[in-house]
Design a protein around this motif. Structure first.
Motif, PDB file in Angstrom:
ATOM      1  N   THR A   1       0.815  -1.208   0.000  1.00  0.00           N
ATOM      2  CA  THR A   1       0.000   0.000   0.000  1.00  0.00           C
ATOM      3  C   THR A   1       0.854   1.265   0.000  1.00  0.00           C
ATOM      4  O   THR A   1       0.331   2.354  -0.132  1.00  0.00           O
ATOM      5  CB  THR A   1      -0.949   0.022   1.210  1.00  0.00           C
ATOM      6  N   HIS A   2       2.155   1.118   0.185  1.00  0.00           N
ATOM      7  CA  HIS A   2       3.046   2.256   0.031  1.00  0.00           C
ATOM      8  C   HIS A   2       3.440   2.331  -1.439  1.00  0.00           C
ATOM      9  O   HIS A   2       4.375   1.687  -1.892  1.00  0.00           O
ATOM     10  CB  HIS A   2       4.285   2.091   0.916  1.00  0.00           C
ATOM     11  N   HIS A   3       2.728   3.127  -2.195  1.00  0.00           N
ATOM     12  CA  HIS A   3       2.892   3.146  -3.638  1.00  0.00           C
ATOM     13  C   HIS A   3       4.232   3.749  -4.039  1.00  0.00           C
ATOM     14  O   HIS A   3       4.815   4.561  -3.327  1.00  0.00           O
ATOM     15  CB  HIS A   3       1.756   3.947  -4.272  1.00  0.00           C
ATOM     16  N   ALA A   4       4.685   3.361  -5.204  1.00  0.00           N
ATOM     17  CA  ALA A   4       5.917   3.910  -5.745  1.00  0.00           C
ATOM     18  C   ALA A   4       5.719   5.388  -6.081  1.00  0.00           C
ATOM     19  O   ALA A   4       4.597   5.888  -6.182  1.00  0.00           O
ATOM     20  CB  ALA A   4       6.309   3.127  -7.002  1.00  0.00           C
ATOM     21  N   PHE A   5       6.837   6.091  -6.258  1.00  0.00           N
ATOM     22  CA  PHE A   5       6.789   7.512  -6.613  1.00  0.00           C
ATOM     23  C   PHE A   5       5.901   7.705  -7.843  1.00  0.00           C
ATOM     24  O   PHE A   5       5.949   6.941  -8.799  1.00  0.00           O
ATOM     25  CB  PHE A   5       8.207   8.002  -6.922  1.00  0.00           C
ATOM     26  N   SER A   6       5.110   8.749  -7.814  1.00  0.00           N
ATOM     27  CA  SER A   6       4.223   9.006  -8.946  1.00  0.00           C
ATOM     28  C   SER A   6       3.877  10.484  -9.033  1.00  0.00           C
ATOM     29  O   SER A   6       3.749  11.161  -8.012  1.00  0.00           O
ATOM     30  CB  SER A   6       2.933   8.192  -8.810  1.00  0.00           C
ATOM     31  N   THR A   7       3.756  10.972 -10.249  1.00  0.00           N
ATOM     32  CA  THR A   7       3.234  12.318 -10.474  1.00  0.00           C
ATOM     33  C   THR A   7       1.820  12.183 -11.027  1.00  0.00           C
ATOM     34  O   THR A   7       1.473  11.166 -11.630  1.00  0.00           O
ATOM     35  CB  THR A   7       4.096  13.113 -11.470  1.00  0.00           C
ATOM     36  N   HIS A   8       1.019  13.210 -10.812  1.00  0.00           N
ATOM     37  CA  HIS A   8      -0.378  13.155 -11.232  1.00  0.00           C
ATOM     38  C   HIS A   8      -0.782  14.471 -11.895  1.00  0.00           C
ATOM     39  O   HIS A   8      -0.411  15.550 -11.423  1.00  0.00           O
ATOM     40  CB  HIS A   8      -1.294  12.889 -10.029  1.00  0.00           C
ATOM     41  N   ILE A   9      -1.523  14.367 -12.962  1.00  0.00           N
ATOM     42  CA  ILE A   9      -2.010  15.565 -13.642  1.00  0.00           C
ATOM     43  C   ILE A   9      -3.003  16.303 -12.764  1.00  0.00           C
ATOM     44  O   ILE A   9      -3.023  17.535 -12.705  1.00  0.00           O
ATOM     45  CB  ILE A   9      -2.673  15.201 -14.986  1.00  0.00           C
ATOM     46  N   GLY A  10      -3.838  15.561 -12.071  1.00  0.00           N
ATOM     47  CA  GLY A  10      -4.861  16.188 -11.232  1.00  0.00           C
ATOM     48  C   GLY A  10      -6.071  16.603 -12.047  1.00  0.00           C
ATOM     49  O   GLY A  10      -6.382  16.022 -13.090  1.00  0.00           O
ATOM     50  N   LYS A  11      -6.725  17.637 -11.588  1.00  0.00           N
ATOM     51  CA  LYS A  11      -7.945  18.104 -12.248  1.00  0.00           C
ATOM     52  C   LYS A  11      -7.637  18.620 -13.643  1.00  0.00           C
ATOM     53  O   LYS A  11      -6.704  19.398 -13.849  1.00  0.00           O
ATOM     54  CB  LYS A  11      -8.603  19.207 -11.405  1.00  0.00           C
TER      55      LYS A  11
END
Length: 527
Positions: free
Chosen positions: A356-366
């Motif tokens: 449940t400790h996810h790997a590094f990630s970027t997100h675009i978001g809204k």
């Protein structure tokens, strides 16, 4: 030949070698993004900086020629901080999702977009492998999971999210219906034995992954049938026992020994015969933890949140045994995480981390106004596909393909190969430290082989050099000046015309996911 010292270790290198070459000769790994062996350095990301003793500032190791007598520091706090800042500056202008939003919110962290691409291509057997990397009971969970992943589906912002659970279910059902259901290859036997108390979703999941790792597993359960709450608390009309029993049978076929109707009174009775113990007996009653010989917390057995290890050496706990569970998928995720920690413990490794400790990630978001159109460009415009035979029947294979074609494929196609992601994780770079107004999402899909996302480009120029070497007629070039410079095809031509013969080579050279294969199947690291 120049002789120098890196991190107090002497090394001799050929004339003309760089500091990066010298570090490699010593087995010292220095992070790089814009560097590629055999190519010129047209720009510098400054992720590879090192310190020269006695000189001010830092220098890029990939472009600094080694000289006699140099003393180099590659692992000081100053160097690390500078590398982290260089990454954070790159991340401030980085636009893209490392993993799809559905993948990010799935409690089991399953690679949903990859599964969907495989279903759309009619490759259900491959989809089974993808699903069972994180979920060993897809037929079961495809029927009972409340689908938190669907709440994260970006398509839901347009019309309706994909039927992810039903798609997962058809993968599981197709596997069970196959003449030979898929089983993972087990690693060579470790000779270690693990006792799992409880044959519910957490225990079955842990058994699957422990067996895959080469350990022997015995499941103890005081009920007459395995399955825990799946067997005794879920109505038959919601979860047909035939599906449950069939998936449990695969765990047994993989090598699990089931001891049913056998109540474990204390872990002490198992410790002499097993090398590790997992308590996965579901929600415990008051006094159960003490009876087993384990310290109790307010919610169950006391266990480390990171490793699921209890204070008793070699004993772990997962699922409802450590806290109430409202979703079976969380118990399944816990079981997999516990298996990872137990395998690390049995190998003598100090590394153990939760799934449940996810790997590094970027997100675009809204999304900004108009950006949804870029995602919808190649997705089917049909509404959400409902099972023609009703929910109990599930999707047919044709319906599953039609539903899969609605996917926007928000994920990066090469998250495991992206060096920006790798080093950002290693150096704990923050994607939001220097965040400002983000650019608009753009994705070029005109090429039959590749995707190009300018928002992920770090302008290293490697793809431009690849095109020049292979003498592409148009190729790629830098367009614009300063902060507005982008990589594109000359004369504003489509990328399909620029990369007629070097598409795959450019993808291989790209240090991020800016250039990626359209049908890329580069899954995130499994653990």
């Amino acid at each position: 030949m120049p002789r120098l010292v890196i991190d107090n270790r002497p090394v001799e290198v050929p004339i003309g070698a760089t500091l990066l070459d010298a570090a490699h000769a010593l087995g010292i790994e220095i992070p790089t993004l814009c560097h590629l062996e055999g190519f010129e350095h047209s720009t510098s990301c400054f992720v590879c900086v090192v310190k020269l003793k006695g000189k001010p500032g830092l220098v890029p190791s990939c472009a600094t020629v080694a000289a006699d007598g140099l003393e180099v520091e590659s692992e000081t706090d100053e160097v690390r901080d500078a590398r982290t800042m260089a990454l954070e500056l790159l991340l401030s202008d980085h636009l893209g999702d490392c993993i799809g939003p559905c993948h990010a919110v799935c409690p089991a962290h399953m690679n949903i977009p990859l599964m969907i691409r495989q279903i759309a291509a009619g490759r259900l057997r491959d989809a089974v492998v993808t699903v069972k990397e994180h979920i060993p009971l897809p037929s079961v969970l495809g029927r009972i999971c409340p689908a938190p992943c669907e709440k994260g589906c970006r398509r839901g912002q347009h019309d309706a999210p994909l039927s992810i659970c039903l798609l997962k279910r058809i993968v599981g059902d197709a596997d069970l219906a196959a003449p030979e259901p898929w089983l993972p290859e087990r690693r060579p036997s470790t000779g270690r034995r693990v006792a799992v108390i409880g044959a519910g979703p957490a225990g079955l999941s842990a058994a699957w992954y422990l067996l895959r790792d080469g350990h022997g597993v015995t499941l103890f359960d005081d009920h007459a049938k395995p399955g825990g709450m799946l067997q005794y608390a879920v109505p038959e009309d919601k979860l047909p026992r035939a599906a449950l029993d069939a998936e449990i049978a695969l765990v047994a076929r993989l090598g699990a020994e089931l001891r049913l109707g056998q109540r474990v009174e204390s872990i002490a009775e198992l410790q002499g015969d097993f090398d590790a113990i997992l308590v996965a007996a579901g929600e415990l009653r008051p006094g159960d933890a003490a009876r087993l010989g384990l310290p109790a917390s307010k919610t169950g057995v006391e266990a480390d949140r990171e490793t699921l290890a209890t204070p008793v050496a070699g004993v772990f706990a997962a699922g409802g045994a450590i806290r109430p569970q409202k979703m079976a998928v969380r118990s399944v995720a816990d079981g997999r995480a516990a298996a990872s920690s137990i395998s690390a413990f049995l190998s003598g490794s100090s590394h153990a981390s939760r799934i449940t400790h996810h790997a590094f990630s970027t997100h675009i978001g809204k999304l900004k106004e108009g950006e949804m159109a870029a995602f919808l460009a190649e997705a089917s415009d049909v509404p959400r596909v409902e099972p023609s035979g009703g929910l109990a029947a599930g999707l047919t294979e044709a319906e599953a393909r039609a539903e899969a074609l609605r996917c926007l494929h928000c994920d990066c196609r090469k998250p495991g190969a992206c060096r920006l992601r790798r080093w950002s994780a290693a150096l704990e770079a923050s994607p939001s430290r220097f965040k400002g107004e983000r650019r608009t999402f753009v994705q070029h899909r005109q090429h039959s082989q590749i995707l190009y996302e300018p928002g992920k480009c770090i302008r290293c120029g490697l793809c431009i050099q690849v095109c020049a070497r292979e003498k592409e007629e148009l190729g790629l070039t830098f367009i614009g000046r300063g902060f507005d410079v982008v990589v594109g095809v000359p004369f504003d031509r489509p990328i399909a015309e620029g990369l007629r013969k070097t598409a795959a080579a450019c993808v291989a050279a790209c240090p991020t996911g800016a250039l990626a294969l359209r049908d890329g199947e580069d899954p995130s690291p499994s653990r």
